[in-house]
Scaffold this motif. Sequence first.
Motif, mmCIF file in Angstrom:
data_model
loop_
_atom_site.group_PDB
_atom_site.id
_atom_site.type_symbol
_atom_site.label_atom_id
_atom_site.label_comp_id
_atom_site.label_asym_id
_atom_site.label_seq_id
_atom_site.Cartn_x
_atom_site.Cartn_y
_atom_site.Cartn_z
ATOM 1 N N LYS A 235 26.156 65.672 34.812
ATOM 2 C CA LYS A 235 25.836 66.288 36.095
ATOM 3 C C LYS A 235 24.859 65.441 36.916
ATOM 4 O O LYS A 235 24.956 65.377 38.143
ATOM 5 C CB LYS A 235 25.236 67.681 35.826
ATOM 6 N N TRP A 236 23.915 64.797 36.239
ATOM 7 C CA TRP A 236 22.840 64.065 36.914
ATOM 8 C C TRP A 236 23.006 62.549 36.814
ATOM 9 O O TRP A 236 22.077 61.802 37.117
ATOM 10 C CB TRP A 236 21.484 64.461 36.304
ATOM 11 N N TRP B 46 27.056 70.482 40.994
ATOM 12 C CA TRP B 46 28.502 70.451 40.790
ATOM 13 C C TRP B 46 28.889 70.797 39.359
ATOM 14 O O TRP B 46 29.306 71.933 39.121
ATOM 15 C CB TRP B 46 29.099 69.112 41.269
ATOM 16 N N VAL B 47 28.777 69.886 38.393
ATOM 17 C CA VAL B 47 29.246 70.152 37.021
ATOM 18 C C VAL B 47 28.749 71.515 36.526
ATOM 19 O O VAL B 47 27.577 71.865 36.707
ATOM 20 C CB VAL B 47 28.774 69.037 36.070
ATOM 21 N N ALA B 48 29.639 72.255 35.861
ATOM 22 C CA ALA B 48 29.328 73.636 35.472
ATOM 23 C C ALA B 48 28.544 73.708 34.168
ATOM 24 O O ALA B 48 29.032 74.181 33.140
ATOM 25 C CB ALA B 48 30.607 74.460 35.384
ATOM 26 N N ASP B 49 27.316 73.199 34.199
ATOM 27 C CA ASP B 49 26.346 73.559 33.168
ATOM 28 C C ASP B 49 25.053 73.981 33.865
ATOM 29 O O ASP B 49 24.911 73.838 35.074
ATOM 30 C CB ASP B 49 26.136 72.439 32.139
ATOM 31 N N LYS C 59 29.238 77.908 27.613
ATOM 32 C CA LYS C 59 28.780 78.322 28.944
ATOM 33 C C LYS C 59 27.683 79.379 28.817
ATOM 34 O O LYS C 59 26.696 79.362 29.537
ATOM 35 C CB LYS C 59 29.936 78.886 29.767
ATOM 36 N N THR C 60 27.896 80.301 27.888
ATOM 37 C CA THR C 60 26.975 81.421 27.713
ATOM 38 C C THR C 60 25.552 80.954 27.465
ATOM 39 O O THR C 60 24.608 81.448 28.097
ATOM 40 C CB THR C 60 27.429 82.279 26.517
ATOM 41 N N PHE C 61 25.390 79.997 26.555
ATOM 42 C CA PHE C 61 24.052 79.591 26.118
ATOM 43 C C PHE C 61 23.683 78.164 26.530
ATOM 44 O O PHE C 61 22.707 77.613 26.044
ATOM 45 C CB PHE C 61 23.943 79.741 24.594
ATOM 46 N N ASN C 62 24.477 77.581 27.432
ATOM 47 C CA ASN C 62 24.200 76.244 27.953
ATOM 48 C C ASN C 62 24.138 75.199 26.846
ATOM 49 O O ASN C 62 23.221 74.386 26.785
ATOM 50 C CB ASN C 62 22.896 76.222 28.763
ATOM 51 N N LEU D 71 29.685 75.570 44.575
ATOM 52 C CA LEU D 71 28.288 75.201 44.373
ATOM 53 C C LEU D 71 27.751 75.895 43.135
ATOM 54 O O LEU D 71 27.859 77.121 42.994
ATOM 55 C CB LEU D 71 27.471 75.567 45.614
ATOM 56 N N ASN D 72 27.183 75.136 42.225
ATOM 57 C CA ASN D 72 26.629 75.658 40.973
ATOM 58 C C ASN D 72 25.188 76.118 41.217
ATOM 59 O O ASN D 72 24.312 75.306 41.492
ATOM 60 C CB ASN D 72 26.672 74.550 39.918
ATOM 61 N N PHE D 73 24.945 77.435 41.091
ATOM 62 C CA PHE D 73 23.597 77.949 41.352
ATOM 63 C C PHE D 73 22.824 78.257 40.063
ATOM 64 O O PHE D 73 21.816 78.978 40.090
ATOM 65 C CB PHE D 73 23.635 79.172 42.272
#
Length: 394
Positions: free
Chosen positions: A18-19, A38-41, A239-242, A370-372
């Motif tokens: 993501k970064w 962006w990336v979904a984490d 996804k739940t717990f990153n 957008l990933n918030f």
Amino acid sequence: MKYNFDEIIDRKTTNSKKWNPKLYQTIFNGHTDLLPLWVADMDFKVAEPILDSMRKVIDHGVLGYTLPDEEYYNSIIQWNRRRKNCSVEKDWIVYTNGVVPAISLIIQNFTNSGDNILIQTPVYPPFKLIPEGCGRNVILNPLVDNAGYYTMNFEDFEKKIVDNNIKLFILCNPHNPVGRVWKKEELEKIANICLKHNVFIISDEIHSDLIFKESTFTSFLNLDKKFFNKLFICTAPTKTFNIAGTQTSLIFIPNKDLKDKFQSYLSNIRMETPNSFGIEGVKAGYLYGEEWLEQVIEYLDSNRHFIKTFLEEKLPEINYHLPEGTYLAWIDFSKILKDEDMLEFFEKKAKIAIDYGTWFGEEGSGYIRLNFACPRAVLEQALNNIFNAISNLK
């Protein structure tokens, strides 16, 4: 324990996708000075019980081959019973190293080259890319956009199945990117159509623990068992717990013949057991991570409303419907920007890395994702960047 999700953790010094500025060279046309949403984490620190369990693995000092134990299976079964009111049996549970790889392997094992597969756009890009990469044809049943609130076109759904001899349907629930949490009656309608026409169903439920309070998640496993014979449930604690970096996903296959065939294939390619950290992530997350998750959902709920309030007050021409699940905002810029202007606007002017709506299919035209799942200060900076960039346009 009270967790601090306002803490800004520097991920630039890690190998975070993501970064990663090197990745931006290709994805975002060489623009490396972008704020990534962006990336979904999530940009949040993982729950302490999960970190503690992984520290014990490190402290033990040996990272050899591992096998899941009874606690692993029981934690999965108990979590689904408690959080989703659905029964999962131990014999249904299959490990894979990700939901996306699992979807690919299911397609390869239960359909043939040239078969037609149905998806509902706009949708997570691999839903289209994977079948095509496997030599299958993708047929679209576009969702109906009601000012940002999406519904299914059931008449078109069945027509596409009949006209194209569809072999397999991929469902996204909660839906990425539009944020819908499908209601039980919606799922029953598509389930009956698929049963009628002998269509396999892959239900991607990876975001199913990230549901906001006004919505209720219904798994395909909450439906009548008559729908189970051609069903694959794809989910994960990642996804739940990153903990996406642990590459651990859970596939539930109620039909024994399908499960045995799939498990046999995984054994042949030696994708048989989770890694040491994946096993601990599953157990610690499902057994001890609920307090962290509840706090995360509360924080995400506040963030999604912050976006709504900000846009209504400062940029009312931008349409945004609150997502019912996930931490992904699906935002309509079509009254301000054309698709061909999106890249220059977000990368050169707003300095934000986001997912463009057209990446999810032509039905995403005019939108961004957008990933918030980030500290409020980061989200506020991103929205202010957008506001200032639009002000300069005017």
